[in-house]
Design a protein around this motif. Structure first.
Motif, PDB file in Angstrom:
ATOM      1  N   SER A  61       1.658  -5.052  11.508  1.00 36.64           N
ATOM      2  CA  SER A  61       1.819  -5.271  12.945  1.00 36.64           C
ATOM      3  C   SER A  61       1.841  -3.917  13.648  1.00 36.64           C
ATOM      4  CB  SER A  61       3.120  -6.024  13.239  1.00 36.64           C
ATOM      5  OG  SER A  61       4.248  -5.271  12.820  1.00 36.64           O
ATOM      6  N   THR A  62       1.285  -3.899  14.851  1.00 41.05           N
ATOM      7  CA  THR A  62       1.245  -2.665  15.650  1.00 41.05           C
ATOM      8  C   THR A  62       1.788  -2.957  17.041  1.00 41.05           C
ATOM      9  OG1 THR A  62      -0.697  -1.842  14.447  1.00 41.05           O
ATOM     10  CG2 THR A  62      -0.223  -0.841  16.580  1.00 41.05           C
ATOM     11  N   THR A  63       2.744  -2.140  17.477  1.00 44.71           N
ATOM     12  CA  THR A  63       3.351  -2.297  18.800  1.00 44.71           C
ATOM     13  C   THR A  63       3.495  -0.930  19.444  1.00 44.71           C
ATOM     14  OG1 THR A  63       5.584  -2.157  17.847  1.00 44.71           O
ATOM     15  CG2 THR A  63       4.657  -4.364  18.133  1.00 44.71           C
ATOM     16  N   THR A  64       3.682  -0.931  20.752  1.00 45.60           N
ATOM     17  CA  THR A  64       3.981   0.313  21.461  1.00 45.60           C
ATOM     18  C   THR A  64       5.418   0.274  21.936  1.00 45.60           C
ATOM     19  OG1 THR A  64       3.168  -0.613  23.551  1.00 45.60           O
ATOM     20  CG2 THR A  64       1.607   0.653  22.220  1.00 45.60           C
ATOM     21  N   THR A  97       3.702  -2.015   7.960  1.00 45.73           N
ATOM     22  CA  THR A  97       3.036  -2.782   6.910  1.00 45.73           C
ATOM     23  C   THR A  97       4.058  -3.167   5.851  1.00 45.73           C
ATOM     24  OG1 THR A  97       0.936  -1.623   7.249  1.00 45.73           O
ATOM     25  CG2 THR A  97       1.221  -2.786   5.157  1.00 45.73           C
ATOM     26  N   VAL A  98       4.107  -4.460   5.523  1.00 43.92           N
ATOM     27  CA  VAL A  98       4.994  -4.963   4.476  1.00 43.92           C
ATOM     28  C   VAL A  98       4.128  -5.654   3.438  1.00 43.92           C
ATOM     29  CG1 VAL A  98       6.925  -6.488   3.911  1.00 43.92           C
ATOM     30  CG2 VAL A  98       6.884  -5.282   6.111  1.00 43.92           C
ATOM     31  N   SER A  99       4.289  -5.285   2.193  1.00 41.85           N
ATOM     32  CA  SER A  99       3.439  -5.846   1.139  1.00 41.85           C
ATOM     33  C   SER A  99       3.820  -7.279   0.818  1.00 41.85           C
ATOM     34  CB  SER A  99       3.557  -5.003  -0.134  1.00 41.85           C
ATOM     35  OG  SER A  99       4.810  -5.250  -0.775  1.00 41.85           O
ATOM     36  N   ALA A 100       2.935  -7.952   0.124  1.00 41.26           N
ATOM     37  CA  ALA A 100       3.269  -9.259  -0.437  1.00 41.26           C
ATOM     38  C   ALA A 100       4.296  -9.042  -1.545  1.00 41.26           C
ATOM     39  CB  ALA A 100       2.017  -9.912  -1.008  1.00 41.26           C
ATOM     40  N   PRO A 101       5.119 -10.049  -1.842  1.00 44.75           N
ATOM     41  CA  PRO A 101       6.077  -9.888  -2.941  1.00 44.75           C
ATOM     42  C   PRO A 101       5.355  -9.737  -4.273  1.00 44.75           C
ATOM     43  CG  PRO A 101       6.046 -12.159  -2.176  1.00 44.75           C
ATOM     44  CD  PRO A 101       5.227 -11.373  -1.195  1.00 44.75           C
ATOM     45  N   ALA A 102       5.897  -8.873  -5.099  1.00 46.75           N
ATOM     46  CA  ALA A 102       5.338  -8.661  -6.433  1.00 46.75           C
ATOM     47  C   ALA A 102       6.431  -8.890  -7.460  1.00 46.75           C
ATOM     48  CB  ALA A 102       4.788  -7.243  -6.563  1.00 46.75           C
ATOM     49  N   GLN A 103       6.131  -9.644  -8.484  1.00 45.87           N
ATOM     50  CA  GLN A 103       7.113  -9.872  -9.530  1.00 45.87           C
ATOM     51  C   GLN A 103       7.250  -8.622 -10.372  1.00 45.87           C
ATOM     52  OE1 GLN A 103       6.264 -13.345 -11.848  1.00 45.87           O
ATOM     53  NE2 GLN A 103       6.799 -14.758 -10.217  1.00 45.87           N
ATOM     54  N   TYR A 142       5.364   6.238  13.150  1.00 45.00           N
ATOM     55  CA  TYR A 142       5.582   6.589  14.559  1.00 45.00           C
ATOM     56  C   TYR A 142       4.480   7.577  14.907  1.00 45.00           C
ATOM     57  CZ  TYR A 142       8.109   8.827  18.537  1.00 45.00           C
ATOM     58  OH  TYR A 142       8.497   9.342  19.752  1.00 45.00           O
ATOM     59  N   ASP A 143       3.709   7.283  15.961  1.00 47.73           N
ATOM     60  CA  ASP A 143       2.579   8.153  16.299  1.00 47.73           C
ATOM     61  C   ASP A 143       2.382   8.200  17.809  1.00 47.73           C
ATOM     62  OD1 ASP A 143       0.123   9.492  16.523  1.00 47.73           O
ATOM     63  OD2 ASP A 143      -0.633   8.604  14.669  1.00 47.73           O
TER      64      ASP A 143
END
Length: 236
Positions: A61-64, A97-103, A142-143
């Motif tokens: 997701s991208t927000t300002t 960015t949040v990854s998919a869950p990984a076992q 943060y950019d």
């Protein structure tokens, strides 16, 4: 001659009793709990082959936003006559960015081999193989063109506990706070730590900014908090 069916039934019963005794004697309480988690937590942690919720894909997701600490410092500087600085520098773009869950796999807990008994280590491998331990990674940036930094990390969770920098069930996560760009600024990582409970962890990143043309008289701290919990949720 004894009935073969009866003999087989007796042998099966004796084997079952032996396995119960072996499990109770060889598995530590913590390891046994981890091994049995697949049957005691939400469907997302069920053992392979049973009903479980679909694994979510990674999300971005991208927000300002406006850095309130920056805004206060810059407005104060402008009010005292500072020139060459604008509140424009306080607007930034945040990308998460949040990854998919990984076992977690038995290989993931290899580092714990030297600190555990043989039986506990084998139990942790079994728990990982059963899907009782999962992990996710996250990255927040943060950019604002002249300044950029990011906070990233990996955390583990098992439905009843979340952990990052501590080792639990043989797995250890991490948090990283890095300055990526600073044009006309001096940016320092002031804090990169964590706090919270066993079920929810609070990951803090604090960056100190100084405007070079001002000789450091215009400066502020920007503090970010990323939260993770025992069910794998990530928010901020």
């Amino acid at each position: 001659m004894k009935n073969p069916v009866a003999q087989l039934a007796t042998a099966i019963e004796q084997f079952g009793d032996s396995m119960k005794k072996l499990t109770s004697a060889s598995l530590g309480a913590a390891a046994l709990t981890a091994l049995l988690l697949a049957g005691s937590v939400s469907p997302a942690f069920a053992a392979p082959g049973t009903s479980k919720t679909a694994v979510a894909s990674s999300t971005t997701s991208t927000t300002t936003g406006v850095d309130e600490a920056c805004l206060a410092a810059v407005n104060t500087a402008i009010s005292r006559g500072e020139t060459g600085i604008s509140t424009d520098v306080c607007t930034y773009t945040q990308t998460v960015t949040v990854s998919a869950p990984a076992q977690a796999t038995p290989a993931d807990i290899q580092a714990a081999r030297g600190t555990l008994s043989k039986s506990d280590y084998q139990s942790l491998q079994a728990a990982a193989a059963a899907g009782a331990v999962q992990s996710k990674t996250f990255n927040r940036t943060y950019d604002n063109v002249v300044v950029a930094w990011h906070q990233s990390g990996r955390f583990y969770y098992n439905g009843s506990r979340a952990w990052v920098s501590t080792t639990y069930s043989g797995a250890t996560g991490y948090q990283s706070c890095v300055v990526d760009r600073a044009i006309g600024y001096i940016i320092e990582v002031k804090k990169c730590d964590e706090s919270g409970t066993t079920t929810t962890r609070n990951l803090r990143a604090m960056f100190h900014s100084s405007v070079v043309p001002s000789g450091g008289t215009v400066n502020w701290d920007t503090e970010w908090h990323t939260y993770v919990n025992a069910t794998g949720s990530v928010w901020w």
